[in-house]
Design a protein around this motif. Structure first.
Motif, short mmCIF file in Angstrom:
data_model
loop_
_atom_site.label_atom_id
_atom_site.label_comp_id
_atom_site.label_asym_id
_atom_site.label_seq_id
_atom_site.Cartn_x
_atom_site.Cartn_y
_atom_site.Cartn_z
N GLY A 161 -8.10 2.47 0.41
CA GLY A 161 -6.96 2.84 -0.97
C GLY A 161 -8.47 3.34 -1.94
N GLY A 218 0.61 -1.11 0.07
CA GLY A 218 0.02 0.39 0.39
C GLY A 218 0.84 1.53 0.50
N ASP A 268 -7.74 6.48 -3.01
CA ASP A 268 -6.37 6.24 -3.90
C ASP A 268 -6.35 5.77 -5.81
N GLU A 279 2.58 12.25 1.67
CA GLU A 279 2.98 11.22 2.75
C GLU A 279 4.59 10.65 3.19
N THR A 284 2.23 0.97 8.04
CA THR A 284 1.19 1.66 8.17
C THR A 284 0.33 0.12 8.99
O1 RIB Z 1 -5.07 5.33 1.25
C1 RIB Z 1 -5.08 4.30 1.49
C2 RIB Z 1 -3.51 3.82 1.99
O2 RIB Z 1 -3.06 4.80 2.84
C3 RIB Z 1 -2.91 2.46 2.81
O3 RIB Z 1 -2.33 2.04 1.64
C4 RIB Z 1 -1.88 3.17 3.96
O4 RIB Z 1 -0.61 2.75 3.38
C5 RIB Z 1 -1.59 4.78 3.90
O5 RIB Z 1 -0.84 5.33 3.32
#
Ligand code: RIB
Length: 314
Positions: A247, A38, A250, A138, A93
């Protein structure tokens, strides 16, 4: 189509199925633990690749990250500027997932905070003027990276996730597109008051960042957006049974890059909305499966889903 240059995080996600989120002082037994790949950066790079666009991932992995390196490579992501530092450990995480699919994430950055200016400089110097830089919050020095990308005249898409007060110190007037959820929007607007009036939220964001195309994702309700010219729009989400929402944001951002790239070049609102439907569908499909990166659907599945949906309407 331009290349997407994603300067972003890569994590090992330890995902625990829990009855409810852990409370202060409580010891809670998890029903199950899964270990997934992830990180908002990795997830978004893979979503871009699965959407059919070309993507280069810039970042740093630790000695425990060879499998992540191999995975990105096998997923069709260009890893020319992905470094391995054997002396350090990857970001990771601890994610709690409740029975209704909600999640709470504890994040340790590890090598995601080892992205140095020289690595970014080499990756950006290798860009074509048409390329688009994609950033989340991040990795370290995001504000500096925005400045470096802008100095090279590159278009910048910023997903301020996870939101931290530091985001407000970044040169956000240099950002062309902001994609964010409601929590991040509250942070950007410096308010603690949640509102369900999503059009007003994008309106307020437009006042703060008038140069940017702003896309506000609202989970199962869909999204609202506003263009730099002040045109508003909204798309509904497809009804889905959520198993794990990790996710989904994302998946949306990665898939939305096609619509965004088109908008940045042609400023055509109708074409933008049409392409954005793919991103909404991809994010919807992703919540029906566990995990982050492994829940991102391939483009064929998204196309099949959209075709089925359109037939249901007739
Ligand atoms: O947005 C989800 C992601 O947020 C996860 O995969 C985790 O690693 C965090 O970064």
């Amino acid at each position: 189509m331009p290349h997407i240059v994603n300067i972003g995080s890569i994590n090992i996600d330890y995902v625990y199925k829990v009855e409810h989120f852990l409370r202060a002082g409580e010891t809670l037994q998890a029903a199950r633990r899964n270990v997934f790949m992830g990180g908002k950066g990795l997830n978004q790079s893979v979503a871009v690749a699965r959407s059919g666009l070309s993507v280069r991932h810039v970042g740093v992995l630790g000695g425990d990250g060879q499998f992540l390196y191999d995975f990105l490579k096998d997923s069709g992501v260009d890893i020319t500027y992905l470094r391995l530092d054997p002396e350090k450990a990857c970001g990771h995480t601890v994610i709690q997932v409740t029975p209704d699919g909600e999640n709470a994430i504890l994040y340790f950055p590890g090598t995601n905070h080892s992205v140095d200016a020289a690595l970014v400089e080499s990756a950006l110097s290798d860009c074509d003027g048409e390329d688009i830089v994609l950033l989340q919050n991040e990795v370290n020095d995001v504000g500096h990276i925005i400045g470096q990308a802008r100095a090279k005249g590159l278009k910048i898409v910023f997903n301020p996730a996870p939101f931290s007060a530091r985001v407000l110190e970044y040169p956000l007037d240099a950002v062309d597109v902001i994609v964010l959820n409601e929590t991040e929007a509250m942070g950007m607007l410096q308010t603690k008051q949640a509102s369900s009036d999503h059009q007003s939220i994008v309106g307020m964001l437009h006042e703060r960042f008038p140069q940017a195309l702003i896309i506000l994702t609202t989970g199962s309700r869909g999204l609202n957006y506003v263009t730099p010219g002040g045109e508003f729009g909204a798309l509904a989400a497809y009804p889905m049974k959520a198993v794990d929402t990790t996710g989904a944001g994302d998946t949306f951002v990665g898939y939305a890059m096609r619509a965004i790239a088109h908008y940045l070049k042609h400023a055509d609102k109708a074409a933008f909305e049409k392409l954005l439907h793919e991103a909404v569908a991809a994010a919807g499909l992703s919540v029906t499966r566990e995990g982050a990166v492994n829940s991102i659907p391939p483009r064929e599945e998204v196309a099949r889903f959209l075709a089925e949906i359109s037939q249901r309407k007739f």
